[in-house]
Design a protein around this motif. Sequence first.
Motif, PDB file in Angstrom:
ATOM      1  N   ALA A  85       0.822  -1.214   0.000  1.00 35.65           N
ATOM      2  CA  ALA A  85       0.000   0.000   0.000  1.00 35.65           C
ATOM      3  C   ALA A  85       0.856   1.264   0.000  1.00 35.65           C
ATOM      4  CB  ALA A  85      -0.935  -0.012   1.213  1.00 35.65           C
ATOM      5  N   ALA A  86       1.790   1.367   0.950  1.00 36.06           N
ATOM      6  CA  ALA A  86       2.609   2.575   1.057  1.00 36.06           C
ATOM      7  C   ALA A  86       3.527   2.733  -0.150  1.00 36.06           C
ATOM      8  CB  ALA A  86       3.429   2.543   2.349  1.00 36.06           C
ATOM      9  N   GLY A  87       4.152   1.651  -0.577  1.00 32.95           N
ATOM     10  CA  GLY A  87       5.071   1.726  -1.700  1.00 32.95           C
ATOM     11  C   GLY A  87       4.389   2.126  -2.991  1.00 32.95           C
ATOM     12  N   MET A  88       3.238   1.520  -3.269  1.00 31.93           N
ATOM     13  CA  MET A  88       2.510   1.866  -4.490  1.00 31.93           C
ATOM     14  C   MET A  88       2.020   3.307  -4.453  1.00 31.93           C
ATOM     15  SD  MET A  88       0.267  -1.421  -5.746  1.00 31.93           S
ATOM     16  CE  MET A  88      -0.518  -1.746  -4.171  1.00 31.93           C
TER      17      MET A  88
ATOM     18  N   THR B  17       8.813  -1.628   2.945  1.00 32.88           N
ATOM     19  CA  THR B  17       8.837  -3.095   2.876  1.00 32.88           C
ATOM     20  C   THR B  17       7.851  -3.781   3.813  1.00 32.88           C
ATOM     21  OG1 THR B  17      10.681  -3.038   4.451  1.00 32.88           O
ATOM     22  CG2 THR B  17      11.231  -3.189   2.120  1.00 32.88           C
ATOM     23  N   GLY B  18       7.084  -3.009   4.583  1.00 31.33           N
ATOM     24  CA  GLY B  18       6.099  -3.613   5.472  1.00 31.33           C
ATOM     25  C   GLY B  18       6.720  -4.162   6.742  1.00 31.33           C
ATOM     26  N   GLY B  19       5.904  -4.909   7.492  1.00 31.02           N
ATOM     27  CA  GLY B  19       6.358  -5.460   8.767  1.00 31.02           C
ATOM     28  C   GLY B  19       6.642  -6.944   8.675  1.00 31.02           C
ATOM     29  N   LEU B  20       6.089  -7.694   9.636  1.00 32.33           N
ATOM     30  CA  LEU B  20       6.279  -9.146   9.673  1.00 32.33           C
ATOM     31  C   LEU B  20       4.967  -9.917   9.603  1.00 32.33           C
ATOM     32  CD1 LEU B  20       9.090  -9.633  12.354  1.00 32.33           C
ATOM     33  CD2 LEU B  20       9.194 -10.312   9.958  1.00 32.33           C
TER      34      LEU B  20
ATOM     35  N   ALA C 202      11.344   6.399   4.761  1.00 32.74           N
ATOM     36  CA  ALA C 202      10.579   5.214   5.168  1.00 32.74           C
ATOM     37  C   ALA C 202       9.090   5.540   5.140  1.00 32.74           C
ATOM     38  CB  ALA C 202      10.987   4.761   6.570  1.00 32.74           C
ATOM     39  N   ALA C 203       8.278   4.523   4.881  1.00 31.89           N
ATOM     40  CA  ALA C 203       6.822   4.726   4.856  1.00 31.89           C
ATOM     41  C   ALA C 203       6.108   3.428   5.203  1.00 31.89           C
ATOM     42  CB  ALA C 203       6.376   5.211   3.469  1.00 31.89           C
ATOM     43  N   GLY C 204       4.919   3.567   5.770  1.00 35.05           N
ATOM     44  CA  GLY C 204       4.053   2.419   6.009  1.00 35.05           C
ATOM     45  C   GLY C 204       4.345   1.651   7.280  1.00 35.05           C
ATOM     46  N   GLU C 205       4.021   0.365   7.260  1.00 27.67           N
ATOM     47  CA  GLU C 205       4.072  -0.490   8.440  1.00 27.67           C
ATOM     48  C   GLU C 205       5.489  -0.681   8.977  1.00 27.67           C
ATOM     49  OE1 GLU C 205       2.502  -4.967   9.737  1.00 27.67           O
ATOM     50  OE2 GLU C 205       1.979  -4.145   7.776  1.00 27.67           O
TER      51      GLU C 205
ATOM     52  N   ALA D  77      -0.461   4.167   6.280  1.00 28.08           N
ATOM     53  CA  ALA D  77       0.328   3.866   5.077  1.00 28.08           C
ATOM     54  C   ALA D  77       0.189   4.961   4.033  1.00 28.08           C
ATOM     55  CB  ALA D  77      -0.116   2.521   4.495  1.00 28.08           C
ATOM     56  N   TRP D  78      -1.050   5.372   3.747  1.00 24.67           N
ATOM     57  CA  TRP D  78      -1.274   6.409   2.733  1.00 24.67           C
ATOM     58  C   TRP D  78      -0.621   7.731   3.140  1.00 24.67           C
ATOM     59  CZ3 TRP D  78      -2.604   2.898  -0.320  1.00 24.67           C
ATOM     60  CH2 TRP D  78      -3.729   2.084  -0.211  1.00 24.67           C
TER      61      TRP D  78
END
Length: 422
Positions: free
Chosen positions: A10-13, A170-173, A389-392, A408-409
Amino acid sequence: MKVIVIGGGAAGMMCAALLGEKGTDVTLIEKNKRLGMKLNITGKGRCNLTNACDTDTLIKNTVSNPRFMYSAFSGFNSDDVIRFFNERGLKTKVERGNRVFPVSDRAMDVTAVLEKCLKKYNVNVLRECSVKELVTESSDEGTFRVGSIKVSQVEGGEKTLSADIFVLATGGLSYPLTGSTGDGYRFAEKLGIDVNPARPSLVQLKCREGCCSDMAGLTLKNTKLSMYAHVKNKEKLIYSDFGEMLFTHSGISGPIALSASSMLGRYEGQELKVLLDLKPALDADALDKRILRDFEAEKNKHFLNSLDELLPKSMIPVVVELSGIEPHKQVNAVTREERAGLVVLLKAFPLTVIGTGSMDEAIITRGGISVKEIDPKTMRIKKSQNLYAAGELIDVDAFTGGFNLQIAWSTAHAAAEAIAAS
């Protein structure tokens, strides 16, 4: 200026799409064949993409480091998110609790909007491409600069990619099968960036009581959940909500239980008390009168068979046992004191939380890159001249209801705006 965004969630896109829209030369790197794999399964495949509320409410529903999010939420709030998707062809609707969903009830339609933006603005998308290393250069100011990254592609083998600016998204786990395997944490730690331990959040609560297993699969639509912790030798209410929940073989789940799990990070290692109000629409006096009417309707019924109109079938044996009332006692013989005890049980059904489900079961991750390492206005890593950095991946998480996707957005937007202005 060339930008590489690492992570096609979500964040990357969103970050790549916004940068592409501004005419930036952007490459988006995703380790999976498809973009938005985790986004596509959120909200049970419906995607609760935000919450239709004001910025203060967004802050109040952010559990970890809410003040860090003030600038990002102010710059790109829930109205902005709804407008972003509406203007690009996605119709949305608002449901209970101000939760916002696509009218189609298809999470993939949210991903499709972002993918169309990436294509429209000529974002270079590298799929099945894993980032192995961030190559850095030291600077005179005591910070570092990322010069390039080493990647491995299914087709194309290993190569080095250079850019002016890099974004970690890259998100979390949580949901590791979607590609959230903690890559960003490892990159950050190797660069000397503080990362707080990753823990599961928005995850089922494990309870000591075996009765949960007896009721496994039972969903309660209108229940009030209150969670208590011991703080300075006093019992303190730390969370309360009303809505839907589910009994599992090892505890409780469903929206209100998942949100309650967000609070466990503050009380790690402590057993917490949960009280369920099974009849929140009735106060104790009204509930007692309701029970009395049921008893008077069929005076010769055994207590065990008298609760069909009051409780779900699978819950009746549990309540009967906990009430202490003899199961085969005729209801016309149930005493006022016994009935009062039953009312207390129904208004405060007790459970003891002893932990949570695993990371594999969690919807999001609590923990990540410390917010002390990040500029809250730009999402730039303070120790770096060109890494964001962005998102989770960031140590910010929230309750259920669309708040985590809003994080994320908003963080993606903050990073994109800062990068475009640099």
